[in-house]
Motif scaffolding. Structure first.
Motif, PDB file in Angstrom:
ATOM      1  N   ASP A  27      -5.728  11.413   1.257  1.00 19.98           N
ATOM      2  CA  ASP A  27      -5.077  10.387   0.633  1.00 19.98           C
ATOM      3  C   ASP A  27      -5.482   8.938   1.061  1.00 19.98           C
ATOM      4  OD1 ASP A  27      -3.295  10.362   2.187  1.00 19.98           O
ATOM      5  OD2 ASP A  27      -1.604  10.796   1.086  1.00 19.98           O
ATOM      6  N   GLY A  28      -6.223   8.916   2.185  1.00 12.76           N
ATOM      7  CA  GLY A  28      -6.402   7.618   2.773  1.00 12.76           C
ATOM      8  C   GLY A  28      -5.145   6.822   3.211  1.00 12.76           C
ATOM      9  N   ARG A  29      -4.176   7.408   3.391  1.00 10.75           N
ATOM     10  CA  ARG A  29      -2.791   6.788   3.948  1.00 10.75           C
ATOM     11  C   ARG A  29      -2.828   7.205   5.465  1.00 10.75           C
ATOM     12  NH1 ARG A  29       0.691   5.321  -0.192  1.00 10.75           N
ATOM     13  NH2 ARG A  29      -0.252   5.788  -2.327  1.00 10.75           N
ATOM     14  N   ILE A  30      -2.009   5.933   6.132  1.00  9.76           N
ATOM     15  CA  ILE A  30      -1.508   6.218   7.340  1.00  9.76           C
ATOM     16  C   ILE A  30       0.102   6.551   7.369  1.00  9.76           C
ATOM     17  CG2 ILE A  30      -3.627   5.100   8.482  1.00  9.76           C
ATOM     18  CD1 ILE A  30      -1.609   2.674   8.874  1.00  9.76           C
ATOM     19  N   PRO A  31       0.619   6.979   8.616  1.00 18.27           N
ATOM     20  CA  PRO A  31       2.215   7.019   8.237  1.00 18.27           C
ATOM     21  C   PRO A  31       2.525   5.581   8.261  1.00 18.27           C
ATOM     22  CG  PRO A  31       1.263   8.464   9.881  1.00 18.27           C
ATOM     23  CD  PRO A  31       0.117   7.728   9.536  1.00 18.27           C
ATOM     24  N   THR A  32       3.803   5.321   7.436  1.00 19.44           N
ATOM     25  CA  THR A  32       4.367   3.918   7.205  1.00 19.44           C
ATOM     26  C   THR A  32       5.823   4.196   6.990  1.00 19.44           C
ATOM     27  OG1 THR A  32       2.305   3.435   5.987  1.00 19.44           O
ATOM     28  CG2 THR A  32       4.053   2.075   5.535  1.00 19.44           C
ATOM     29  N   VAL A  33       6.345   3.261   7.662  1.00 22.14           N
ATOM     30  CA  VAL A  33       7.840   2.998   7.974  1.00 22.14           C
ATOM     31  C   VAL A  33       8.065   1.513   7.360  1.00 22.14           C
ATOM     32  CG1 VAL A  33       9.853   2.845   9.159  1.00 22.14           C
ATOM     33  CG2 VAL A  33       8.042   4.367   9.871  1.00 22.14           C
ATOM     34  N   ALA A  34       8.823   1.692   6.161  1.00 24.87           N
ATOM     35  CA  ALA A  34       9.676   0.396   5.863  1.00 24.87           C
ATOM     36  C   ALA A  34      11.153   0.027   6.408  1.00 24.87           C
ATOM     37  CB  ALA A  34       9.319   0.397   4.401  1.00 24.87           C
ATOM     38  N   VAL A  35      11.402  -1.158   6.797  1.00 27.07           N
ATOM     39  CA  VAL A  35      12.637  -1.242   7.380  1.00 27.07           C
ATOM     40  C   VAL A  35      13.334  -2.734   6.669  1.00 27.07           C
ATOM     41  CG1 VAL A  35      14.285  -1.770   9.335  1.00 27.07           C
ATOM     42  CG2 VAL A  35      12.020  -0.565   9.585  1.00 27.07           C
ATOM     43  N   ARG A  94     -10.265  -2.246  -1.406  1.00 32.19           N
ATOM     44  CA  ARG A  94      -9.965  -1.462  -0.324  1.00 32.19           C
ATOM     45  C   ARG A  94      -9.256  -0.491  -0.675  1.00 32.19           C
ATOM     46  NH1 ARG A  94      -5.485  -4.075   2.701  1.00 32.19           N
ATOM     47  NH2 ARG A  94      -4.186  -2.599   1.890  1.00 32.19           N
ATOM     48  N   LEU A  95      -9.584   0.907  -0.405  1.00 25.54           N
ATOM     49  CA  LEU A  95      -9.212   2.082  -0.650  1.00 25.54           C
ATOM     50  C   LEU A  95      -8.612   2.504   0.709  1.00 25.54           C
ATOM     51  CD1 LEU A  95     -12.196   3.631  -2.766  1.00 25.54           C
ATOM     52  CD2 LEU A  95     -10.387   2.144  -3.666  1.00 25.54           C
ATOM     53  N   GLY A  96      -7.172   2.831   0.683  1.00 29.04           N
ATOM     54  CA  GLY A  96      -6.705   3.430   1.939  1.00 29.04           C
ATOM     55  C   GLY A  96      -6.217   2.601   2.743  1.00 29.04           C
ATOM     56  N   TRP A  97      -5.646   2.942   3.897  1.00 26.79           N
ATOM     57  CA  TRP A  97      -4.964   2.136   4.836  1.00 26.79           C
ATOM     58  C   TRP A  97      -5.385   2.282   6.175  1.00 26.79           C
ATOM     59  CZ3 TRP A  97       0.719   3.317   2.800  1.00 26.79           C
ATOM     60  CH2 TRP A  97       1.065   2.675   1.834  1.00 26.79           C
ATOM     61  N   GLY A  98      -5.410   1.472   6.901  1.00 27.32           N
ATOM     62  CA  GLY A  98      -5.492   1.480   8.454  1.00 27.32           C
ATOM     63  C   GLY A  98      -6.769   2.021   8.856  1.00 27.32           C
ATOM     64  N   THR A  99      -6.753   2.902   9.802  1.00 23.93           N
ATOM     65  CA  THR A  99      -7.895   3.654  10.011  1.00 23.93           C
ATOM     66  C   THR A  99      -8.635   4.614   9.118  1.00 23.93           C
ATOM     67  OG1 THR A  99      -6.434   5.487  11.082  1.00 23.93           O
ATOM     68  CG2 THR A  99      -7.017   3.779  12.756  1.00 23.93           C
ATOM     69  N   ARG A 100      -7.798   4.786   8.101  1.00 25.05           N
ATOM     70  CA  ARG A 100      -8.415   5.646   7.166  1.00 25.05           C
ATOM     71  C   ARG A 100      -9.031   4.502   6.052  1.00 25.05           C
ATOM     72  NH1 ARG A 100      -3.833  10.374   6.787  1.00 25.05           N
ATOM     73  NH2 ARG A 100      -3.984  10.927   8.785  1.00 25.05           N
ATOM     74  N   ARG A 101      -8.918   3.553   5.971  1.00 30.02           N
ATOM     75  CA  ARG A 101      -9.203   2.519   4.951  1.00 30.02           C
ATOM     76  C   ARG A 101     -10.930   2.366   4.934  1.00 30.02           C
ATOM     77  NH1 ARG A 101     -10.942  -3.659   6.425  1.00 30.02           N
ATOM     78  NH2 ARG A 101     -12.688  -2.449   6.621  1.00 30.02           N
ATOM     79  N   ARG A 102     -11.186   2.421   3.620  1.00 39.72           N
ATOM     80  CA  ARG A 102     -12.568   2.302   3.260  1.00 39.72           C
ATOM     81  C   ARG A 102     -12.664   1.046   2.294  1.00 39.72           C
ATOM     82  NH1 ARG A 102     -15.879   6.780   3.727  1.00 39.72           N
ATOM     83  NH2 ARG A 102     -17.490   5.213   3.339  1.00 39.72           N
ATOM     84  N   MET A 103     -13.957   0.587   2.080  1.00 38.41           N
ATOM     85  CA  MET A 103     -14.251  -0.332   1.073  1.00 38.41           C
ATOM     86  C   MET A 103     -15.264   0.030   0.295  1.00 38.41           C
ATOM     87  SD  MET A 103     -12.186  -3.297   2.397  1.00 38.41           S
ATOM     88  CE  MET A 103     -13.096  -4.641   2.345  1.00 38.41           C
ATOM     89  N   ALA A 104     -15.081  -0.444  -0.913  1.00 38.57           N
ATOM     90  CA  ALA A 104     -16.219  -0.498  -2.093  1.00 38.57           C
ATOM     91  C   ALA A 104     -16.314  -1.593  -2.782  1.00 38.57           C
ATOM     92  CB  ALA A 104     -15.627   0.996  -2.791  1.00 38.57           C
ATOM     93  N   TRP A 105     -17.659  -1.990  -3.106  1.00 38.00           N
ATOM     94  CA  TRP A 105     -17.949  -2.917  -4.085  1.00 38.00           C
ATOM     95  C   TRP A 105     -18.881  -2.437  -5.039  1.00 38.00           C
ATOM     96  CZ3 TRP A 105     -18.266  -8.591  -1.889  1.00 38.00           C
ATOM     97  CH2 TRP A 105     -18.371  -9.321  -3.073  1.00 38.00           C
ATOM     98  N   ALA A 106     -18.439  -2.114  -6.247  1.00 37.39           N
ATOM     99  CA  ALA A 106     -19.069  -1.282  -7.401  1.00 37.39           C
ATOM    100  C   ALA A 106     -19.464   0.146  -6.753  1.00 37.39           C
ATOM    101  CB  ALA A 106     -20.297  -1.961  -8.081  1.00 37.39           C
ATOM    102  N   ALA A 107     -20.577   0.502  -6.778  1.00 32.32           N
ATOM    103  CA  ALA A 107     -21.242   1.773  -6.203  1.00 32.32           C
ATOM    104  C   ALA A 107     -21.919   1.487  -4.754  1.00 32.32           C
ATOM    105  CB  ALA A 107     -22.121   2.185  -7.041  1.00 32.32           C
TER     106      ALA A 107
END
Length: 904
Positions: free
Chosen positions: A477-485, A192-205
């Motif tokens: 960069d495939g990231r979504i805004p993230t808060v850690a508490v 899995r590359l990226g997070w949330g709505t920007r997540r993509r998946m790859a299996w080899a090529a």
């Protein structure tokens, strides 16, 4: 000496920023002994593992570990270094290790780094640690004479089987270079590359956008050639044969030589070229298992062109597996020489595949003459031992346009197109009625990338980067805004508040809390969900646009973080709790764990800290936190706090309680947001901790771009009973108030009781109390003393889960400590929460309040409903001293709407 347990830290942790394993090692007979006590141990160990001489250890230079060995060190430390060296010897590049006491003589935790993309469930770390223990014991006993070669070979093969293939490795490496989060699924090549709505998946090529129709078309060679042929693409003449007679008929129709290949074959298996006689075709048909494609063999060279998202990104000439004779070596010896190349491995684990000799076609003992080339395979696939030469820069524009069109026709985002051409740098021959002399011979979905990543000749092509660029265009960069508490108290409330504030405009927020995992306000998993697995549930959900992750001590210590970086980190407070667990003996130890959340705020991100808490304040100066690389924002209830004064004097931002208002302060500017008396859950200002929680949440939301007026509006809509159940929830049962809260440590209980005293007075508070049985006796005693100081009557009961304690032990301890603190207190014990609440209600008079804390929220809430308790629509408000009085400057602005965002 033996390993008692092993746990995997799957992400950044208290030891380092990469995955690691923690092995609990019991030295047993070696307890108290050191290497200097065993004659010849160091010399025998270095003969077995000479590479240990290069280990730095604490000295920071090669030879440091040898000095420790000769000076005397304990055998847990030796096991750590042996494990690291064995890892290097099998090609597993790791360097970090640490050994720490586990709290009793002869018991240690050995921490060893793991490769970042190793499967979370890999058995390799455990196997290596077992091998290290066995080797140390053998050398200690004088049984080891040489290098552990046989076991190393076994471990290397095991690690190679579990590792990702070259194609997946290239995609992972390219993603990491761009800062894209990567998560591998089990021991597969699925990532899995990226997070949330920007997540993509790859299996080899293959990506999540690869067409299933395209895969099926490419997998059927007959359909592929027909589809392309009808579109005017040059393909070899041929047809499909379901019987040997049909295959021979196609030979006669097409003319020799022909190629026979399985209609649904892959990786060049059972592909036979250069067939001229009917019996050859019949044999090839049988070997292919029937249902074959027979094609006229085109002249020229074999080429593979890689098309990604409509662009040609690499091309290679493929050369079939072969050996060149020297006039002395047998065919088998020549094959062995080729396979000695460390780039060759079994299957697709390395950039080249080992050659196997087909004994039906060749004799092992034959000796080819000097300079003679013996072609061991007809097809040029790398999977059958072939090699490649990069020709990317030579591809003629005609060939480029042809390959782009082929990929589009088949419907593949990533396609490997096999061509037979006289020369890839030359224009394509014209097509017409005549049979083509060049053309497409196959289209491959999920093409192997090895030939482009590491050609035997020519320049390597970073095709993994090309695939990642296509998956994440525009530099994403495939990231979504993230808060850690994190923190000791209030982290669940701050998490829920932050999620509520960030949900403005219909944004789907994913949340992890002690109660469960929620996406867009709906529970998807009910449990204590504050560890890495829960974080991955949220980050891996393609519906989530923003993530707010409660990150607790337990999950962080036992499994590490579930993410590499956050945009915002919030630390609420650090007080005594959980001491005596997981090696935590002091608040300083607890602060060290919580600091990981601060450390993992990305450069340029925002770190939100509680200025009123001394242990939280100390985090800002920790070297690994690197506060100079982050935007530091403070929050607090005391506007005169020197930390806030200095920070604001330097133009910084803070969120403070000032003159009865929640205020955003930046330098000399003040933006009023909401009156304290209007803060949800603050009960008219009596619950000051609710203001602190709101300030922390506001700081986090503002750090992610929420506007002041939006924050104030959303905060006013927060309904604690619905949005934050079980945290200061007020109910009515006749003339009795019931205050339901999770307070379970000294600081939380003191805060809750102060709130009740402000609302009802100190003499009108009763409680039905349980305390967690996994807390140390001194912490339970401290909680009991707080209860004794704040209550006149109490009913004590035990958690259903006693966490290994005898039944009734905790309530007995608490009762004893309460009576010792306040002999006149009325305290009784009950069996279970139902009896405790019923008994406590009988003690509570009209107009008084019953504090109820709980082990599990749902059964307590259900039971109170059975009794007839209903949500309170109002509450008594006791004037808060000192009275709120605004400063003259601020008073002029407080008459404006708190949602206006007007600043002073």
């Amino acid at each position: 000496m033996k390993i008692e347990s092993l746990r995997r830290l799957r992400g950044p942790n208290v030891y380092l920023s990469r995955p690691a394993v923690v092995a609990r090692l019991r030295l047993e007979e070696l307890t108290g002994r050191e290497t200097s006590d065993v004659t010849g141990f160091t010399e025998r160990l270095l003969r077995a593992l000479p590479g240990l001489a290069e280990h730095h250890c604490a000295a920071g230079a090669p030879g440091g570990f040898v000095s420790r060995l000769r000076g005397g060190t304990y055998f847990g430390h030796v096991t750590e270094h042996v494990c690291l060296e064995l890892s290097q010897l099998i090609g597993r590049d790791v360097s970090f290790g640490r050994t720490v006491s586990a709290g009793e003589a002869g018991l240690y935790d050995v921490i060893v780094e793991c490769p970042v993309d190793e499967s979370p469930g890999s058995r390799v770390p455990g196997e290596l640690l077992d091998a290290a223990v066995d080797l140390v014991l053998d050398i200690h006993a004088g049984r080891a004479a040489g290098k552990p070669s046989a076991r190393l070979a076994e471990l290397a093969a095991f690690a190679e089987r579990e590792a990702t293939g070259p194609s997946t490795r290239a995609i992972i490496a390219a993603a990491r270079r761009r800062g894209i989060p990567v998560e591998r699924f089990d021991d597969l090549s699925l990532v899995r590359l990226g997070w949330g709505t920007r997540r993509r998946m790859a299996w080899a090529a293959m990506t999540d956008r690869t067409s299933g129709v395209g895969i099926d078309i490419a997998g059927d060679k007959h359909v592929t050639r027909r589809l392309l042929g009808e579109a005017g693409i040059p393909v070899a003449p041929g047809g499909v044969a379901a019987t040997a007679d049909e295959a021979v008929g196609l030979l006669r129709e097409l003319g020799a030589p022909v190629v026979v290949k399985p209609r649904h074959g892959r990786q060049g298996r059972n592909v036979v070229l250069g067939l001229r006689a009917p019996e050859e075709v019949e044999r090839a048909f049988a070997e292919a298992g029937g249902d074959v494609v027979v094609e006229r063999q085109l002249d020229g060279r074999d080429y593979r062109v890689l098309v990604v998202a409509g662009e040609v990104v690499a091309a290679a000439e493929r050369v079939a597996a072969h050996v060149i004779g020297d006039g002395k070596s047998t065919l088998q010896e020549l094959v062995d020489q080729v396979n000695a190349d460390p780039r060759r491995g079994v299957g697709h684990s390395r950039v080249l595949t080992r050659i196997t000799l087909d004994e039906a076609r060749f004799k092992k003992t034959d000796i080819p003459s000097e300079g003679e080339t013996v072609w061991l395979r007809d097809c040029a696939n790398l999977s059958s031992g072939g090699t490649s030469r990069d020709v990317t820069d030579q591809v003629h524009p005609d060939v480029t346009r042809l390959c782009q069109r082929v990929a589009a026709l088949v419907g593949l985002d990533i396609a490997g197109i096999d061509l037979r051409l006289p020369e890839i740098a030359a224009p394509l021959p014209p097509t017409g009625e005549d049979e083509p002399v060049a053309g497409v011979i196959e289209v491959n979905a999920v093409p192997g990338l090895r030939m482009h990543l590491a050609p035997v000749r020519g320049r390597a092509r970073d095709v993994g980067d090309a695939i990642v660029r296509a998956m994440f265009p525009g530099g994403s960069d495939g990231r979504i805004p993230t808060v850690a508490v994190t923190g000791t108290n209030g982290k669940t409330t701050v998490t829920r508040l932050t999620a509520h504030l960030l949900g403005a405009g219909g944004r789907r927020v994913g949340v992890t809390t002690t109660d469960g995992v929620y996406v867009d306000g709906r529970a998807i998993h009910l449990a204590d969900a504050t560890g890495p697995r829960s974080a991955q549930q949220v980050l891996g959900d393609p519906q989530v646009e923003v993530a707010v992750l409660e990150t607790a001590r337990g999950g962080l210590l036992r499994r590490g973080l579930g993410y590499d970086w956050s945009d915002v980190g919030v630390i609420t407070n650090i007080t005594a709790d959980h001491l005596g667990q997981d090696g935590l003996d002091s608040i300083e130890d607890l602060a060290h764990v919580k600091a990981v959340v601060a450390e993992r705020v990305r450069d340029g991100g925002t770190l939100v800290l509680n200025a009123d808490d001394p242990w939280v304040r100390s985090l800002a100066t920790r070297p690994r936190v690197r506060a100079d690389r982050k935007r530091l924002v403070w929050f607090g209830l005391d506007p005169d706090n020197p930390v806030l004064t200095e920070h604001l004097g330097q133009g910084g931002t803070a969120y403070v309680l000032q003159d009865g208002w929640l205020v955003q302060a930046t330098g000399a500017r003040r933006t009023p947001l909401m009156r304290l008396t209007e803060v949800p859950g603050a009960y008219g200002g009596a619950a000051l901790h609710a203001a602190a929680n709101a300030l922390a949440a506001i700081a986090a939301a503002r750090a992610l771009g929420a506007r002041p007026e939006t924050v104030a509006g959303r905060l006013s809509e927060f309904d604690p009973r619905v949005d934050n159940p079980g945290r200061g929830t007020l109910l009515r049962l006749g003339d009795v108030s019931i205050f339901l809260d999770y307070a379970h440590n000294p600081a939380a209980l003191a805060t809750t009781l102060r709130t009740l005293h402000r609302l009802w007075g100190a003499s009108r508070c009763v409680a039905a109390v349980t305390l967690p049985p996994d807390r140390r006796d001194d912490l339970l005693a401290a909680s009991a003393q707080i209860l004794a100081d704040g209550l006149t009557r109490a009913v004590l009961y035990d958690d259903r889960d006693t966490r290994g304690r005898p039944a009734g032990q905790v309530s007995a301890l608490v009762e004893r400590e309460m009576r010792a603190r306040r002999p006149q207190i009325r305290a009784v014990r009950a069996d279970g929460f139902r009896e405790a609440v019923t008994t406590a209600l009988a003690m509570t008079g009209p107009g008084e309040v019953l504090l109820v804390n709980y082990e599990k929220w749902e059964p307590m809430w259900a039971f109170l409903g059975e009794l007839g308790a209903i949500p309170a629509s109002a509450h008594p408000v006791v004037p808060i001293a000192p009275a709120v009085r605004a400063t003259p400057q601020l008073a002029r602005n407080l008459t404006a709407s708190p949602r206006s965002g007007q600043a002073v």
